[in-house]
Design a protein around this motif. Structure first.
Motif, PDB file in Angstrom:
ATOM      1  N   SER A  39      -3.643   7.861  -0.852  1.00  0.00           N
ATOM      2  CA  SER A  39      -3.471   6.276  -0.891  1.00  0.00           C
ATOM      3  C   SER A  39      -4.303   5.694  -1.808  1.00  0.00           C
ATOM      4  CB  SER A  39      -3.585   5.803   0.505  1.00  0.00           C
ATOM      5  OG  SER A  39      -3.419   4.645   0.783  1.00  0.00           O
ATOM      6  N   PRO A  40      -4.262   5.274  -3.078  1.00  0.00           N
ATOM      7  CA  PRO A  40      -4.848   4.685  -3.936  1.00  0.00           C
ATOM      8  C   PRO A  40      -5.482   3.167  -3.535  1.00  0.00           C
ATOM      9  CG  PRO A  40      -3.028   5.829  -5.007  1.00  0.00           C
ATOM     10  CD  PRO A  40      -2.643   5.646  -3.392  1.00  0.00           C
TER      11      PRO A  40
ATOM     12  N   SER B 266      -2.700   4.805   9.858  1.00  0.00           N
ATOM     13  CA  SER B 266      -4.237   5.461   9.619  1.00  0.00           C
ATOM     14  C   SER B 266      -4.176   6.178   8.581  1.00  0.00           C
ATOM     15  CB  SER B 266      -4.853   6.027  10.516  1.00  0.00           C
ATOM     16  OG  SER B 266      -5.045   5.339  11.775  1.00  0.00           O
ATOM     17  N   ASP B 267      -2.854   6.921   8.099  1.00  0.00           N
ATOM     18  CA  ASP B 267      -2.862   7.785   6.908  1.00  0.00           C
ATOM     19  C   ASP B 267      -3.076   6.573   5.593  1.00  0.00           C
ATOM     20  OD1 ASP B 267      -2.422   9.885   8.446  1.00  0.00           O
ATOM     21  OD2 ASP B 267      -0.578  10.267   7.742  1.00  0.00           O
ATOM     22  N   LEU B 268      -2.717   5.463   5.531  1.00  0.00           N
ATOM     23  CA  LEU B 268      -2.787   4.628   4.485  1.00  0.00           C
ATOM     24  C   LEU B 268      -4.224   4.136   4.003  1.00  0.00           C
ATOM     25  CD1 LEU B 268       0.159   2.205   5.307  1.00  0.00           C
ATOM     26  CD2 LEU B 268       0.187   4.116   3.548  1.00  0.00           C
ATOM     27  N   GLY B 269      -5.122   4.345   5.148  1.00  0.00           N
ATOM     28  CA  GLY B 269      -6.573   4.171   5.165  1.00  0.00           C
ATOM     29  C   GLY B 269      -7.473   5.156   4.568  1.00  0.00           C
ATOM     30  N   VAL B 270      -6.772   6.396   4.608  1.00  0.00           N
ATOM     31  CA  VAL B 270      -7.489   7.701   4.154  1.00  0.00           C
ATOM     32  C   VAL B 270      -8.141   7.420   2.741  1.00  0.00           C
ATOM     33  CG1 VAL B 270      -7.361  10.133   3.943  1.00  0.00           C
ATOM     34  CG2 VAL B 270      -6.530   9.009   5.969  1.00  0.00           C
ATOM     35  N   THR B 271      -9.369   7.822   2.563  1.00  0.00           N
ATOM     36  CA  THR B 271     -10.128   7.499   1.442  1.00  0.00           C
ATOM     37  C   THR B 271      -9.842   8.756   0.430  1.00  0.00           C
ATOM     38  OG1 THR B 271     -12.235   8.466   2.197  1.00  0.00           O
ATOM     39  CG2 THR B 271     -11.819   5.990   2.511  1.00  0.00           C
ATOM     40  N   SER B 272      -9.512   9.812   0.932  1.00  0.00           N
ATOM     41  CA  SER B 272      -9.469  11.140   0.100  1.00  0.00           C
ATOM     42  C   SER B 272      -8.054  11.535  -0.114  1.00  0.00           C
ATOM     43  CB  SER B 272     -10.416  12.193   0.611  1.00  0.00           C
ATOM     44  OG  SER B 272     -10.049  12.433   2.059  1.00  0.00           O
ATOM     45  N   CYS B 273      -8.032  12.392  -1.382  1.00  0.00           N
ATOM     46  CA  CYS B 273      -6.680  12.686  -1.641  1.00  0.00           C
ATOM     47  C   CYS B 273      -6.472  14.267  -1.229  1.00  0.00           C
ATOM     48  CB  CYS B 273      -6.242  12.550  -2.759  1.00  0.00           C
ATOM     49  SG  CYS B 273      -5.714  10.784  -3.346  1.00  0.00           S
ATOM     50  N   GLY B 274      -5.497  14.735  -0.680  1.00  0.00           N
ATOM     51  CA  GLY B 274      -5.201  16.245  -0.302  1.00  0.00           C
ATOM     52  C   GLY B 274      -4.505  16.513   0.884  1.00  0.00           C
ATOM     53  N   ILE B 275      -4.771  18.044   1.119  1.00  0.00           N
ATOM     54  CA  ILE B 275      -4.124  18.217   2.528  1.00  0.00           C
ATOM     55  C   ILE B 275      -5.228  18.445   3.331  1.00  0.00           C
ATOM     56  CG2 ILE B 275      -2.691  19.978   3.477  1.00  0.00           C
ATOM     57  CD1 ILE B 275      -1.308  20.773   1.066  1.00  0.00           C
ATOM     58  N   ASP B 276      -5.063  18.351   4.838  1.00  0.00           N
ATOM     59  CA  ASP B 276      -6.343  18.386   5.760  1.00  0.00           C
ATOM     60  C   ASP B 276      -7.223  17.573   5.714  1.00  0.00           C
ATOM     61  OD1 ASP B 276      -4.679  20.432   7.303  1.00  0.00           O
ATOM     62  OD2 ASP B 276      -5.398  21.955   5.931  1.00  0.00           O
TER      63      ASP B 276
ATOM     64  N   HIS C  70      -6.415   2.427  -0.691  1.00  0.00           N
ATOM     65  CA  HIS C  70      -6.920   2.756   0.900  1.00  0.00           C
ATOM     66  C   HIS C  70      -7.850   1.506   0.972  1.00  0.00           C
ATOM     67  CE1 HIS C  70     -10.446   4.294  -0.881  1.00  0.00           C
ATOM     68  NE2 HIS C  70      -9.913   4.782  -1.662  1.00  0.00           N
ATOM     69  N   LEU C  71      -8.679   0.933   0.163  1.00  0.00           N
ATOM     70  CA  LEU C  71      -9.651   0.126   0.344  1.00  0.00           C
ATOM     71  C   LEU C  71      -8.700  -1.145   0.830  1.00  0.00           C
ATOM     72  CD1 LEU C  71     -12.579  -0.534   0.589  1.00  0.00           C
ATOM     73  CD2 LEU C  71     -12.466  -1.478  -1.809  1.00  0.00           C
ATOM     74  N   LEU C  72      -7.909  -1.526   0.349  1.00  0.00           N
ATOM     75  CA  LEU C  72      -7.041  -2.701   0.494  1.00  0.00           C
ATOM     76  C   LEU C  72      -6.613  -2.607   1.954  1.00  0.00           C
ATOM     77  CD1 LEU C  72      -5.390  -5.470   0.125  1.00  0.00           C
ATOM     78  CD2 LEU C  72      -3.709  -4.011  -1.061  1.00  0.00           C
ATOM     79  N   MET C  73      -6.030  -1.474   2.386  1.00  0.00           N
ATOM     80  CA  MET C  73      -5.385  -1.015   3.773  1.00  0.00           C
ATOM     81  C   MET C  73      -6.665  -1.366   4.782  1.00  0.00           C
ATOM     82  SD  MET C  73      -2.259  -0.524   4.985  1.00  0.00           S
ATOM     83  CE  MET C  73      -2.698  -1.601   6.200  1.00  0.00           C
ATOM     84  N   ASN C  74      -7.812  -0.682   4.425  1.00  0.00           N
ATOM     85  CA  ASN C  74      -8.770  -0.791   5.533  1.00  0.00           C
ATOM     86  C   ASN C  74      -9.418  -2.103   5.419  1.00  0.00           C
ATOM     87  OD1 ASN C  74      -9.354   2.050   6.367  1.00  0.00           O
ATOM     88  ND2 ASN C  74     -10.026   2.619   4.273  1.00  0.00           N
ATOM     89  N   TRP C  75      -9.735  -3.083   4.517  1.00  0.00           N
ATOM     90  CA  TRP C  75      -9.773  -4.335   4.743  1.00  0.00           C
ATOM     91  C   TRP C  75      -8.775  -4.971   5.586  1.00  0.00           C
ATOM     92  CZ3 TRP C  75     -13.838  -7.075   4.577  1.00  0.00           C
ATOM     93  CH2 TRP C  75     -15.064  -6.726   3.642  1.00  0.00           C
ATOM     94  N   THR C  76      -7.741  -4.576   5.389  1.00  0.00           N
ATOM     95  CA  THR C  76      -6.493  -5.282   5.994  1.00  0.00           C
ATOM     96  C   THR C  76      -6.420  -5.139   7.470  1.00  0.00           C
ATOM     97  OG1 THR C  76      -4.846  -5.198   4.320  1.00  0.00           O
ATOM     98  CG2 THR C  76      -3.952  -5.507   6.341  1.00  0.00           C
ATOM     99  N   PHE C  77      -6.823  -3.617   7.877  1.00  0.00           N
ATOM    100  CA  PHE C  77      -7.178  -3.443   9.310  1.00  0.00           C
ATOM    101  C   PHE C  77      -8.230  -4.053   9.773  1.00  0.00           C
ATOM    102  CE2 PHE C  77      -5.625   1.234   8.321  1.00  0.00           C
ATOM    103  CZ  PHE C  77      -4.319   1.045   8.878  1.00  0.00           C
TER     104      PHE C  77
ATOM    105  N   VAL D 223       0.791  -1.003  -0.210  1.00  0.00           N
ATOM    106  CA  VAL D 223       0.034  -0.025   0.012  1.00  0.00           C
ATOM    107  C   VAL D 223       0.873   1.256   0.178  1.00  0.00           C
ATOM    108  CG1 VAL D 223      -1.822   1.375   1.160  1.00  0.00           C
ATOM    109  CG2 VAL D 223      -2.020  -1.172   1.162  1.00  0.00           C
ATOM    110  N   ILE D 224       1.899   1.147   0.767  1.00  0.00           N
ATOM    111  CA  ILE D 224       2.949   2.453   0.725  1.00  0.00           C
ATOM    112  C   ILE D 224       3.506   2.598  -0.410  1.00  0.00           C
ATOM    113  CG2 ILE D 224       4.998   3.222   1.863  1.00  0.00           C
ATOM    114  CD1 ILE D 224       4.422   1.857   4.276  1.00  0.00           C
ATOM    115  N   ARG D 225       3.883   1.538  -1.230  1.00  0.00           N
ATOM    116  CA  ARG D 225       4.464   1.829  -2.553  1.00  0.00           C
ATOM    117  C   ARG D 225       3.728   2.260  -3.484  1.00  0.00           C
ATOM    118  NH1 ARG D 225       9.125  -1.033  -4.021  1.00  0.00           N
ATOM    119  NH2 ARG D 225       8.676  -0.013  -5.843  1.00  0.00           N
ATOM    120  N   ALA D 226       2.396   1.985  -3.451  1.00  0.00           N
ATOM    121  CA  ALA D 226       1.240   2.428  -4.523  1.00  0.00           C
ATOM    122  C   ALA D 226       0.821   3.985  -3.882  1.00  0.00           C
ATOM    123  CB  ALA D 226       0.151   1.947  -4.202  1.00  0.00           C
ATOM    124  N   SER D 227       1.278   4.629  -2.804  1.00  0.00           N
ATOM    125  CA  SER D 227       0.975   5.966  -2.519  1.00  0.00           C
ATOM    126  C   SER D 227       1.317   6.962  -3.676  1.00  0.00           C
ATOM    127  CB  SER D 227       1.589   6.491  -1.398  1.00  0.00           C
ATOM    128  OG  SER D 227       1.246   7.723  -0.936  1.00  0.00           O
ATOM    129  N   THR D 228       0.420   7.700  -4.203  1.00  0.00           N
ATOM    130  CA  THR D 228       1.041   8.558  -5.113  1.00  0.00           C
ATOM    131  C   THR D 228       1.628  10.093  -4.806  1.00  0.00           C
ATOM    132  OG1 THR D 228      -1.191   9.562  -5.148  1.00  0.00           O
ATOM    133  CG2 THR D 228      -0.803   7.973  -6.751  1.00  0.00           C
TER     134      THR D 228
END
Length: 233
Positions: free
Chosen positions: A87-88, A66-76, A90-97, A50-55
Motif C-alpha cells: 500500500s504505497p 488495516s491492510d491499507l496502513g501496512v508500511t511494508s510490502c510483501g507476504i506475511d 499507507h501514510l495517508l491511510m494511517n493519518w486518516t485512521f 488508497v485502495i486504487r493506489a495499491s500495487t
C-alpha cells in the motif's frame, strides 16, 4: 517513518486535552462538533483513493481495513496476513485512521450538550470517546509495526459503540423519537455485523462486515450531526 507516528500521537493527546478543556464553551464547540462528525463522510472516499493506489490486488470484501496502513510490502507482513500487501499510500491511510479517531472523539465531547443530562448519556459519551481513541490507535500503530498493540487497541472500537448507541437511543426516545429510531437502526446494523464477523464465510466476507461495522456508526454520526445542527439553528 517513526517520526510521523510520534507526531500522530502528540497531535491526538493535544487535541483530546484541548477538547476536554473547551467542552463547556457551548457556542464554539457545537459547530466544531457538527463539522467533526459530518466530516466522517469523507473517510471511505479517502480509503477508495488508497485502495486504487495499491500495487497488488486488494479485495475490500475480504481484506481488513488495516491492510491499507501496512508500511511494508510483501507476504506475511504481520501475523495472519499470509498474502501479499503493498500500500504505497499507507501514510495517508494511517493519518486518516488517526484523524478519523480524533474527530469522533471531539464530536462525542462537543455534542454531548445536546443529549439529556443523564448518567446514561455521560456513559455513552465516554464510550464514544473510547471508540474514537481506539480508531486512532489503528493509525498510530500499524499492524506490521506492532500487531498486538494494533489489535488490542482496535478491539474496544468494535464493541463500545453498541452500548453507547443503545444508551443514547433510550435517552432521547421521548424528545427526539425519530433520531432515537435512527439510532436503534444503526445499533442493529453494527451489532449484526459484529456478530457475523465471528461466522465469516465466502458469502459474508470479513472485510465487508468490518466496513459495515464502522460505516454504520460513521453514518449515524454524520446524520445525527446534521439533524442536531438543523434542530438547533
Amino acid at each position: 517513518m517513526s517520526s510521523y507516528f510520534f507526531i500522530m500521537s502528540v497531535l491526538t493527546v493535544i487535541v483530546c486535552f484541548a477538547a476536554f478543556l473547551l467542552r463547556n464553551k457551548r457556542e464554539i464547540t457545537a459547530k466544531i462538533g457538527f463539522i467533526s462528525w459530518i466530516s466522517l463522510s469523507l473517510y471511505f472516499i479517502i480509503e477508495f483513493i488508497v485502495i486504487r493506489a495499491s500495487t497488488v490486488s486488494y479485495n475490500l470484501f475480504t481484506q481488513p481495513m488495516s491492510d491499507l496502513g501496512v508500511t511494508s510490502c510483501g507476504i506475511d507482513t504481520y501475523e495472519l496476513a499470509n498474502y501479499e500487501i503493498c500500500s504505497p499510500y499507507h501514510l495517508l491511510m494511517n493519518w486518516t485512521f488517526t484523524i478519523t479517531g480524533i474527530v469522533i472523539f471531539v464530536g462525542a465531547i462537543f455534542l454531548h450538550q445536546f443529549w439529556p443530562n443523564k448518567r446514561q448519556t455521560r456513559i455513552a459519551t465516554t464510550l464514544l470517546a473510547i471508540f474514537g481513541l481506539s480508531f486512532t490507535i489503528s493509525g498510530i500503530i500499524p499492524a506490521d509495526i506492532g500487531f498486538l498493540w494494533h489489535t488490542f487497541g482496535a478491539l474496544p472500537g468494535m464493541i463500545v459503540q453498541i452500548p453507547a448507541l443503545i444508551l443514547i437511543g433510550r435517552a432521547i426516545r421521548h424528545n427526539m423519537p425519530r433520531l432515537s429510531t435512527w439510532t436503534f437502526v444503526c445499533t442493529l446494523i453494527t451489532t449484526g455485523s459484529l456478530i457475523l464477523l465471528f461466522f465469516q464465510t465466502i458469502f459474508i466476507p470479513g472485510g465487508l462486515l468490518q466496513r459495515i461495522l464502522y460505516g454504520s456508526v460513521f453514518l449515524w454520526m454524520t446524520v445525527t450531526a446534521i439533524v442536531l445542527w438543523k434542530k438547533n439553528n
